[in-house]
Write a protein that holds these residues in place. Structure first.
Motif, PDB file in Angstrom:
ATOM      1  N   LEU A  86       0.842  -1.188   0.000  1.00 15.02           N
ATOM      2  CA  LEU A  86       0.000   0.000   0.000  1.00 15.02           C
ATOM      3  C   LEU A  86       0.883   1.246   0.000  1.00 15.02           C
ATOM      4  O   LEU A  86       1.856   1.315   0.749  1.00 15.02           O
ATOM      5  N   PRO A  87       0.567   2.229  -0.822  1.00 17.61           N
ATOM      6  CA  PRO A  87       1.412   3.426  -0.877  1.00 17.61           C
ATOM      7  C   PRO A  87       1.250   4.303   0.356  1.00 17.61           C
ATOM      8  O   PRO A  87       0.144   4.468   0.888  1.00 17.61           O
ATOM      9  N   GLN A  88       2.380   4.803   0.850  1.00 16.65           N
ATOM     10  CA  GLN A  88       2.439   5.838   1.889  1.00 16.65           C
ATOM     11  C   GLN A  88       1.801   5.443   3.220  1.00 16.65           C
ATOM     12  O   GLN A  88       1.390   6.290   3.988  1.00 16.65           O
ATOM     13  N   LEU A  89       1.720   4.126   3.491  1.00 23.88           N
ATOM     14  CA  LEU A  89       1.179   3.661   4.765  1.00 23.88           C
ATOM     15  C   LEU A  89       2.065   2.542   5.294  1.00 23.88           C
ATOM     16  O   LEU A  89       2.460   1.635   4.549  1.00 23.88           O
ATOM     17  N   SER A  90       2.384   2.601   6.592  1.00 31.18           N
ATOM     18  CA  SER A  90       3.233   1.582   7.214  1.00 31.18           C
ATOM     19  C   SER A  90       2.728   1.280   8.613  1.00 31.18           C
ATOM     20  O   SER A  90       1.777   1.904   9.098  1.00 31.18           O
ATOM     21  N   VAL A  91       3.370   0.307   9.267  1.00 25.71           N
ATOM     22  CA  VAL A  91       3.091   0.015  10.676  1.00 25.71           C
ATOM     23  C   VAL A  91       4.404   0.078  11.444  1.00 25.71           C
ATOM     24  O   VAL A  91       5.475  -0.230  10.909  1.00 25.71           O
ATOM     25  N   ASP A  92       4.329   0.508  12.692  1.00 29.71           N
ATOM     26  CA  ASP A  92       5.476   0.471  13.600  1.00 29.71           C
ATOM     27  C   ASP A  92       5.026  -0.177  14.895  1.00 29.71           C
ATOM     28  O   ASP A  92       3.942   0.135  15.414  1.00 29.71           O
ATOM     29  N   CYS A  93       5.842  -1.078  15.430  1.00 25.82           N
ATOM     30  CA  CYS A  93       5.464  -1.868  16.597  1.00 25.82           C
ATOM     31  C   CYS A  93       6.359  -1.559  17.793  1.00 25.82           C
ATOM     32  O   CYS A  93       7.586  -1.646  17.688  1.00 25.82           O
ATOM     33  N   VAL A  94       5.739  -1.201  18.900  1.00 21.70           N
ATOM     34  CA  VAL A  94       6.438  -1.044  20.170  1.00 21.70           C
ATOM     35  C   VAL A  94       6.277  -2.370  20.905  1.00 21.70           C
ATOM     36  O   VAL A  94       5.200  -2.683  21.418  1.00 21.70           O
ATOM     37  N   GLY A 113       9.202  -2.314  12.267  1.00 18.17           N
ATOM     38  CA  GLY A 113       8.053  -1.873  11.484  1.00 18.17           C
ATOM     39  C   GLY A 113       8.099  -2.478  10.101  1.00 18.17           C
ATOM     40  O   GLY A 113       8.958  -3.309   9.782  1.00 18.17           O
ATOM     41  N   GLY A 114       7.168  -2.062   9.271  1.00 15.19           N
ATOM     42  CA  GLY A 114       7.154  -2.587   7.923  1.00 15.19           C
ATOM     43  C   GLY A 114       6.025  -2.014   7.102  1.00 15.19           C
ATOM     44  O   GLY A 114       5.203  -1.229   7.586  1.00 15.19           O
ATOM     45  N   PHE A 115       5.994  -2.435   5.853  1.00 15.97           N
ATOM     46  CA  PHE A 115       4.967  -1.996   4.921  1.00 15.97           C
ATOM     47  C   PHE A 115       3.811  -2.992   4.912  1.00 15.97           C
ATOM     48  O   PHE A 115       3.916  -4.099   5.448  1.00 15.97           O
ATOM     49  N   ARG A 171       5.904  10.780   1.386  1.00 12.64           N
ATOM     50  CA  ARG A 171       5.463  10.893   2.776  1.00 12.64           C
ATOM     51  C   ARG A 171       4.750   9.613   3.210  1.00 12.64           C
ATOM     52  O   ARG A 171       3.932   9.066   2.469  1.00 12.64           O
ATOM     53  N   PHE A 172       5.072   9.123   4.424  1.00 15.04           N
ATOM     54  CA  PHE A 172       4.435   7.929   4.956  1.00 15.04           C
ATOM     55  C   PHE A 172       3.706   8.247   6.261  1.00 15.04           C
ATOM     56  O   PHE A 172       4.247   8.918   7.140  1.00 15.04           O
ATOM     57  N   VAL A 173       2.487   7.767   6.351  1.00 12.53           N
ATOM     58  CA  VAL A 173       1.732   7.768   7.607  1.00 12.53           C
ATOM     59  C   VAL A 173       1.898   6.380   8.209  1.00 12.53           C
ATOM     60  O   VAL A 173       1.840   5.374   7.492  1.00 12.53           O
ATOM     61  N   THR A 174       2.133   6.306   9.512  1.00 14.80           N
ATOM     62  CA  THR A 174       2.324   4.992  10.124  1.00 14.80           C
ATOM     63  C   THR A 174       1.308   4.745  11.232  1.00 14.80           C
ATOM     64  O   THR A 174       0.906   5.671  11.951  1.00 14.80           O
ATOM     65  N   VAL A 175       0.880   3.497  11.338  1.00 19.54           N
ATOM     66  CA  VAL A 175      -0.065   3.074  12.368  1.00 19.54           C
ATOM     67  C   VAL A 175       0.738   2.401  13.477  1.00 19.54           C
ATOM     68  O   VAL A 175       1.475   1.443  13.229  1.00 19.54           O
ATOM     69  N   GLY A 176       0.604   2.915  14.706  1.00 22.81           N
ATOM     70  CA  GLY A 176       1.352   2.380  15.833  1.00 22.81           C
ATOM     71  C   GLY A 176       0.623   1.248  16.540  1.00 22.81           C
ATOM     72  O   GLY A 176      -0.582   1.321  16.782  1.00 22.81           O
ATOM     73  N   TYR A 177       1.359   0.195  16.862  1.00 17.36           N
ATOM     74  CA  TYR A 177       0.850  -0.938  17.637  1.00 17.36           C
ATOM     75  C   TYR A 177       1.790  -1.180  18.808  1.00 17.36           C
ATOM     76  O   TYR A 177       2.991  -0.937  18.700  1.00 17.36           O
ATOM     77  N   ASP A 202      -3.019  -7.549  10.242  1.00 16.13           N
ATOM     78  CA  ASP A 202      -2.215  -8.703   9.819  1.00 16.13           C
ATOM     79  C   ASP A 202      -0.769  -8.291   9.562  1.00 16.13           C
ATOM     80  O   ASP A 202       0.164  -9.058   9.849  1.00 16.13           O
ATOM     81  N   ALA A 203      -0.570  -7.106   9.009  1.00 18.25           N
ATOM     82  CA  ALA A 203       0.790  -6.616   8.769  1.00 18.25           C
ATOM     83  C   ALA A 203       1.545  -6.447  10.084  1.00 18.25           C
ATOM     84  O   ALA A 203       2.722  -6.813  10.202  1.00 18.25           O
ATOM     85  N   ALA A 204       0.871  -5.906  11.097  1.00 20.61           N
ATOM     86  CA  ALA A 204       1.505  -5.720  12.407  1.00 20.61           C
ATOM     87  C   ALA A 204       1.838  -7.067  13.039  1.00 20.61           C
ATOM     88  O   ALA A 204       2.925  -7.240  13.613  1.00 20.61           O
ATOM     89  N   HIS A 205       0.930  -8.027  12.950  1.00 16.89           N
ATOM     90  CA  HIS A 205       1.203  -9.362  13.491  1.00 16.89           C
ATOM     91  C   HIS A 205       2.368 -10.026  12.749  1.00 16.89           C
ATOM     92  O   HIS A 205       3.177 -10.741  13.359  1.00 16.89           O
ATOM     93  N   ARG A 206       2.461  -9.794  11.451  1.00 20.06           N
ATOM     94  CA  ARG A 206       3.571 -10.357  10.669  1.00 20.06           C
ATOM     95  C   ARG A 206       4.903  -9.769  11.136  1.00 20.06           C
ATOM     96  O   ARG A 206       5.884 -10.490  11.315  1.00 20.06           O
ATOM     97  N   VAL A 207       4.938  -8.453  11.333  1.00 20.87           N
ATOM     98  CA  VAL A 207       6.158  -7.810  11.819  1.00 20.87           C
ATOM     99  C   VAL A 207       6.542  -8.366  13.189  1.00 20.87           C
ATOM    100  O   VAL A 207       7.717  -8.672  13.448  1.00 20.87           O
ATOM    101  N   LEU A 208       5.558  -8.511  14.079  1.00 15.92           N
ATOM    102  CA  LEU A 208       5.818  -9.042  15.412  1.00 15.92           C
ATOM    103  C   LEU A 208       6.409 -10.449  15.333  1.00 15.92           C
ATOM    104  O   LEU A 208       7.396 -10.766  16.018  1.00 15.92           O
ATOM    105  N   GLU A 209       5.834 -11.299  14.501  1.00 11.82           N
ATOM    106  CA  GLU A 209       6.332 -12.669  14.380  1.00 11.82           C
ATOM    107  C   GLU A 209       7.725 -12.708  13.760  1.00 11.82           C
ATOM    108  O   GLU A 209       8.610 -13.450  14.216  1.00 11.82           O
TER     109      GLU A 209
END
Length: 257
Positions: free
Chosen positions: A19-27, A53-55, A118-124, A64-71
């Protein structure tokens, strides 16, 4: 879904898959030796540490993207993972810095590249068992390590802000949801549980009030065993009542700290 593992293909052709310009970041938080620690990546060609984090692939959900990054970073599956904030400051990333970074990787990007936008990121945030996690770096980092919150400073881009927002959210969660199931070993003492709460809240708690309140929630089971190898009177061990704990996560708890 096939996962891209070639850094050059990700950089040059990732726009076809993500997806363009959207990512996830995991704490990703863990508790060890009486300290709360965060899992961080040491990036290539940089003095900064970063949050994992990741795309987001076009055919997967954001969760699902956040769970993939976590794993991928910990080797752990099916853990408590909570979305807590969206970070969209226009200045949170730099097109010039991105191009320069990939130049050091031997990959040429122009200013119109999908990665240079520019990227907007969703925090988990995730609460994980420190002993079970197996930290593993991503394609653009040299190391993946647990770092004490006291030492987690001057992170990459706005990752310090993301970390602080996650900690604020976890502290608020303590007012209406239980915490500890994924942070403590299966058997633990009441002082160990209290130390976890004090570490998250950043303040001391009255021992008797804490114990009375935690027992009143009905999410703990007192075991017949006592902790071995302690100098003074051995405290009893406890475990979480899994069914009641999960019910409390869904329904909430009364009161605040």
């Amino acid at each position: 879904m096939s996962v891209l593992t070639d850094p050059k293909k990700i950089a040059l052709h990732g726009g076809k898959y993500f997806l363009p310009q959207l990512s996830v970041d995991c704490v990703i938080l863990g508790f060890h030796d009486g300290e709360l620690k965060v899992l961080l990546l040491k990036m290539h060609h940089s003095a900064h540490w970063a949050l994992p984090g990741g795309f987001i692939y076009k055919e997967e959900t954001v969760d699902d993207a956040a769970h993939r990054v976590l794993e991928e970073r910990t080797g752990l599956k099916n853990l408590f993972l909570q979305q807590f904030h969206v970070f969209g400051n226009p200045a949170r990333s730099s097109s010039k810095a991105t191009v320069e970074y990939f130049k050091k990787e031997g990959i040429h990007l122009d200013k119109n590249s999908w990665l240079a936008q520019r990227f907007v990121t969703v925090g988990y945030y995730a609460l994980v068992d420190f002993a079970k996690a197996q930290p593993h770096p991503d394609l653009f980092s040299d190391a993946c390590e647990w770092v004490s919150l006291r030492e987690a400073e001057d992170l990459f881009m706005d990752h310090s802000d993301i970390l602080q927002k996650a900690l604020e959210t976890v502290r608020l969660q303590l007012n209406y949801q239980p915490i500890g199931f994924n942070l403590l070993p299966r058997k633990f003492t009441m002082p160990e549980l209290q130390r976890l709460y004090e570490t998250i809240l950043g303040k001391p708690l009255d021992r008797r009030n804490f114990q009375r309140r935690m027992l009143a929630y009905g999410i703990l089971k007192k075991l017949a065993e006592q902790k071995k190898g302690v100098a003074h009177k051995a405290p009893f061990l406890y475990s979480f009542d899994t069914q009641r704990y999960r019910k409390a996560l869904a329904a909430g708890l009364d009161g605040g700290w």
